[in-house]
Design a protein around this motif. Structure first.
Motif, short mmCIF file in Angstrom:
data_model
loop_
_atom_site.label_atom_id
_atom_site.label_comp_id
_atom_site.label_asym_id
_atom_site.label_seq_id
_atom_site.Cartn_x
_atom_site.Cartn_y
_atom_site.Cartn_z
N GLY A 253 48.65 40.68 -10.31
CA GLY A 253 49.54 41.69 -10.86
C GLY A 253 50.85 41.72 -10.10
O GLY A 253 50.99 41.10 -9.03
N ASP A 254 51.82 42.46 -10.61
CA ASP A 254 53.14 42.50 -9.97
C ASP A 254 53.09 43.18 -8.61
O ASP A 254 53.87 42.85 -7.72
N ASN A 255 52.18 44.14 -8.41
CA ASN A 255 52.04 44.74 -7.09
C ASN A 255 51.35 43.81 -6.10
O ASN A 255 51.42 44.02 -4.89
N ASP A 256 50.72 42.77 -6.60
CA ASP A 256 50.04 41.81 -5.74
C ASP A 256 50.96 40.69 -5.28
O ASP A 256 50.89 40.24 -4.14
N ILE A 257 51.83 40.21 -6.20
CA ILE A 257 52.66 39.04 -5.89
C ILE A 257 54.15 39.28 -6.15
O ILE A 257 54.96 38.36 -5.98
N GLY A 258 54.55 40.50 -6.55
CA GLY A 258 55.93 40.73 -6.93
C GLY A 258 56.18 40.27 -8.35
O GLY A 258 55.27 39.85 -9.06
N VAL B 193 45.71 44.78 -7.96
CA VAL B 193 44.53 45.08 -7.14
C VAL B 193 44.94 45.95 -5.95
O VAL B 193 44.27 46.93 -5.62
N PHE B 194 46.08 45.59 -5.35
CA PHE B 194 46.54 46.25 -4.13
C PHE B 194 47.84 47.01 -4.40
O PHE B 194 48.63 46.63 -5.26
N ALA B 195 48.05 48.07 -3.65
CA ALA B 195 49.23 48.91 -3.88
C ALA B 195 50.52 48.17 -3.54
O ALA B 195 51.49 48.25 -4.29
N GLU B 196 50.54 47.48 -2.42
CA GLU B 196 51.74 46.75 -1.99
C GLU B 196 51.35 45.40 -1.43
O GLU B 196 51.77 45.00 -0.35
N GLY B 197 50.55 44.66 -2.19
CA GLY B 197 50.06 43.38 -1.69
C GLY B 197 51.16 42.38 -1.40
O GLY B 197 51.07 41.61 -0.45
N PHE B 198 52.21 42.40 -2.21
CA PHE B 198 53.27 41.39 -2.03
C PHE B 198 54.12 41.68 -0.79
O PHE B 198 54.85 40.80 -0.32
#
Length: 364
Positions: free
Chosen positions: A154-159, A118-123
């Motif tokens: 997603g991985d960009n959300d939580i790593g 959802v986010f580019a660099e959420g994590f």
């Protein structure tokens, strides 16, 4: 382009060139910001016709309609070294495309599903940046009144991909906003299962947090498998339609993870994202074919030539589902044309000033 000193006639011709440039710019701007969407709306934007493509005869008004978005990578608070206009235009494209489709589709979707990233660099986001991200999500993808929103991690959300390690704090923050990452949401006769497949990307757990995430997945799968067994033994009626929502396509996971998921959840359909382009896979579960639809990204920053949203129509009392992609117009060609137009306008201005030295001297 050769610039010469101009007389009165040359100046008049130069002004005519300016008018032509401005008219071309206005036409280009209209096509890039509105016209292309109208053309794509006429060609691609409609709900799949369940009555025409299946055996159901139920009224279209009783069908459940689901809109899928994948990998939007909302920029918002991205790393500060990136130029603000690039982030602004990316989110603006997402907002405009989603708003145009939501406004064009009739009726509006009953459910909106975002399949991760959802986010580019959420994590990486700090708490204040996380709040900015959430506000941007509401601004970019407003959910129609009365519709449900389901969000997959997603991985960009939580790593969880490459060297990006998971964090307990980040996982809890994400789950606190969007619900448990492994969960079941029943709407009508349909069970939507969210599964945190990001934790299964690495061949072996990457740190304590990822090991804990895998234990949670194992517990969830066991619980659902037992519930499915109890339901099938106690009720002669068929189980509810089950749709698995996964960020990572199952064929991207190790075989034992994929087979365990399919065996324990026994989904009828699967929707995934992550790879940014459209894909279609068929899995075998207990002799039954299970179709997996991978939804393309809706963000032009992913570098894909073809972007879109997914649309599914589901029978209200059957296990019939039809799906199609609502393609979006390209963005990079228009950005390039905008740049070329700006360079042409700059060249005209320089030639005009150099060809009118008196005017040039007045302002220098």
């Amino acid at each position: 382009m050769v610039c010469r000193r101009r007389g009165r006639g040359g100046t008049r011709a130069s002004v005519q060139v300016l008018y032509a440039l401005l008219a071309a710019g206005a036409a280009l701007l209209f096509m890039g910001e509105h016209g292309a969407r109208r053309l794509y709306a006429a060609a691609y934007w409609s709900w799949p016709d369940l009555t025409a493509r299946t055996t159901t005869r139920e009224p279209t008004s009783t069908m459940l309609r689901v809109l899928f978005l994948s990998d939007p990578h909302i920029q918002c608070t991205l790393d500060r070294y990136e130029y603000g206009p690039a982030r602004w235009d990316s989110d603006r494209y997402l907002r405009g495309s989603y708003g145009a489709i939501s406004g064009y589709l009739n009726p509006h979707p009953d459910i909106v599903v975002i399949l991760g990233d959802v986010f580019a660099e959420g994590f990486k986001a700090t708490e204040s940046e996380w709040q900015d991200y959430l506000q941007c999500l509401e601004d970019v993808f407003p959910v129609p009144e009365g519709a449900e929103l389901l969000v997959v991690a997603g991985d960009n959300d939580i790593g969880g991909e490459g060297a990006d390690a998971m964090s307990t704090i980040v996982n809890r923050r994400y789950a606190g906003e969007f619900g448990p990452m492994n969960s079941v949401k029943t709407i009508g006769h349909i069970s939507f299962i969210k599964l945190n497949t990001v934790a299964l990307i690495h061949s072996s757990p990457f740190g304590a947090e990822e090991r804990e995430a895998r234990r949670e997945i194992d517990l969830f799968l066991s619980t659902q498998h037992q519930r499915l067994s109890d339901t099938s033994s106690s009720s002669p009626s068929p189980p509810p339609l089950t749709i698995l929502l996964s960020h990572v396509p199952l064929n991207q996971l190790q075989h034992h993870h994929r087979s365990t998921i399919l065996k324990h959840l026994a989904p009828h359909f699967i929707f995934s994202g992550h790879i940014h382009h459209q894909d279609h896979q068929v899995h075998e579960v207990k002799g039954q074919r299970v179709v997996e639809y991978t939804v393309p990204t809706c963000s032009y920053r992913m570098g894909e030539a073809h972007m879109g949203l997914g649309a599914a129509a589901i029978g209200s009392s059957s296990d019939e589902l039809v799906y199609q992609v609502l393609w979006l117009p390209p963005r990079y060609p228009f950005l390039l044309l905008y740049l070329l137009w700006a360079l042409a306008l700059l060249a005209w201005l320089l030639c005009f000033l150099l060809g009118n030295t008196k005017l040039l001297h007045r302002y220098t």
